[in-house]
Motif scaffolding. Structure first.
Motif, PDB file in Angstrom:
ATOM      1  N   THR A 255       0.815  -1.212   0.000  1.00 42.21           N
ATOM      2  CA  THR A 255       0.000   0.000   0.000  1.00 42.21           C
ATOM      3  C   THR A 255       0.850   1.265   0.000  1.00 42.21           C
ATOM      4  O   THR A 255       0.377   2.323  -0.408  1.00 42.21           O
ATOM      5  N   SER A 256       2.103   1.180   0.411  1.00 48.60           N
ATOM      6  CA  SER A 256       2.974   2.362   0.379  1.00 48.60           C
ATOM      7  C   SER A 256       3.207   2.850  -1.051  1.00 48.60           C
ATOM      8  O   SER A 256       3.579   4.000  -1.266  1.00 48.60           O
ATOM      9  N   ALA A 257       2.953   1.994  -2.044  1.00 47.51           N
ATOM     10  CA  ALA A 257       3.104   2.377  -3.449  1.00 47.51           C
ATOM     11  C   ALA A 257       1.782   2.839  -4.064  1.00 47.51           C
ATOM     12  O   ALA A 257       1.732   3.177  -5.247  1.00 47.51           O
ATOM     13  N   THR A 258       0.729   2.880  -3.263  1.00 47.33           N
ATOM     14  CA  THR A 258      -0.608   3.202  -3.752  1.00 47.33           C
ATOM     15  C   THR A 258      -0.792   4.697  -3.964  1.00 47.33           C
ATOM     16  O   THR A 258      -0.296   5.516  -3.201  1.00 47.33           O
ATOM     17  N   THR A 259      -1.547   5.036  -5.003  1.00 48.79           N
ATOM     18  CA  THR A 259      -2.041   6.383  -5.240  1.00 48.79           C
ATOM     19  C   THR A 259      -3.539   6.264  -5.440  1.00 48.79           C
ATOM     20  O   THR A 259      -3.998   5.413  -6.205  1.00 48.79           O
ATOM     21  N   SER A 260      -4.317   7.098  -4.747  1.00 47.73           N
ATOM     22  CA  SER A 260      -5.772   7.076  -4.874  1.00 47.73           C
ATOM     23  C   SER A 260      -6.243   8.357  -5.538  1.00 47.73           C
ATOM     24  O   SER A 260      -5.669   9.426  -5.323  1.00 47.73           O
ATOM     25  N   VAL A 261      -7.291   8.268  -6.347  1.00 42.80           N
ATOM     26  CA  VAL A 261      -7.864   9.446  -6.991  1.00 42.80           C
ATOM     27  C   VAL A 261      -9.363   9.495  -6.734  1.00 42.80           C
ATOM     28  O   VAL A 261     -10.014   8.465  -6.550  1.00 42.80           O
ATOM     29  N   SER A 262      -9.895  10.705  -6.713  1.00 42.23           N
ATOM     30  CA  SER A 262     -11.321  10.914  -6.493  1.00 42.23           C
ATOM     31  C   SER A 262     -11.743  12.199  -7.191  1.00 42.23           C
ATOM     32  O   SER A 262     -10.942  13.139  -7.312  1.00 42.23           O
ATOM     33  N   ARG A 263     -13.000  12.259  -7.629  1.00 36.56           N
ATOM     34  CA  ARG A 263     -13.590  13.487  -8.164  1.00 36.56           C
ATOM     35  C   ARG A 263     -14.855  13.838  -7.380  1.00 36.56           C
ATOM     36  O   ARG A 263     -15.766  14.464  -7.898  1.00 36.56           O
ATOM     37  N   LYS A 264     -14.937  13.448  -6.136  1.00 39.74           N
ATOM     38  CA  LYS A 264     -16.138  13.681  -5.324  1.00 39.74           C
ATOM     39  C   LYS A 264     -16.484  15.156  -5.221  1.00 39.74           C
ATOM     40  O   LYS A 264     -17.646  15.512  -5.092  1.00 39.74           O
TER      41      LYS A 264
END
Length: 130
Positions: free
Chosen positions: A52-61
């Motif tokens: 998970t340290s390599a994770t990137t999350s995106v959102s347009r909420k």
């Protein structure tokens, strides 16, 4: 019927809690499991995820694209990988999930597939209402 086996478990490898020998044993167990699924003719795909340290999350909420380093939720277990299998029914999926090496130290979530993109047909298959 297609099922995705979602493998949730603590990220022991990422934070140095496992010896090299334990990592090798785990990799061998997953290799044997993947080969057993493939030999049975039920394996559609398999993937191990980076920590998970390599994770990137995106959102347009909010209307704007928000990019965040790290996973969306802070949990004790993380999604470590997945196997997509095509078997007759949930009972068969349960049997295969019970054989996953990570079931000994984490949780295997079994989720039926609704639709999938078939690259050979260049189209979606299945029924999204499932």
């Amino acid at each position: 019927m297609r099922y995705t086996l979602l493998l949730h478990y603590p990220e022991m490898m990422a934070d140095g809690q496992l010896s090299d020998e334990a990592i090798e044993q785990g990799q061998a167990a997953f290799n044997d499991y993947a080969k057993a699924l493939n030999a049975a003719g039920v394996l559609v795909s398999a993937e191990v995820l980076q920590p998970t340290s390599a994770t990137t999350s995106v959102s347009r909420k909010t209307g704007e694209l928000v990019v965040q380093d790290g996973p969306f939720a802070d949990t004790k277990e993380a999604l470590g990988g997945s196997f997509v299998i095509d078997v007759a029914d949930l009972d068969s999926a349960l049997e295969w999930a019970g054989d996953a090496p990570s079931v000994q130290w984490g949780t295997v979530e079994i989720r039926p597939g609704a639709t999938w993109f078939d690259t050979s047909a260049d189209a979606w298959q299945g029924d999204a209402r499932s």
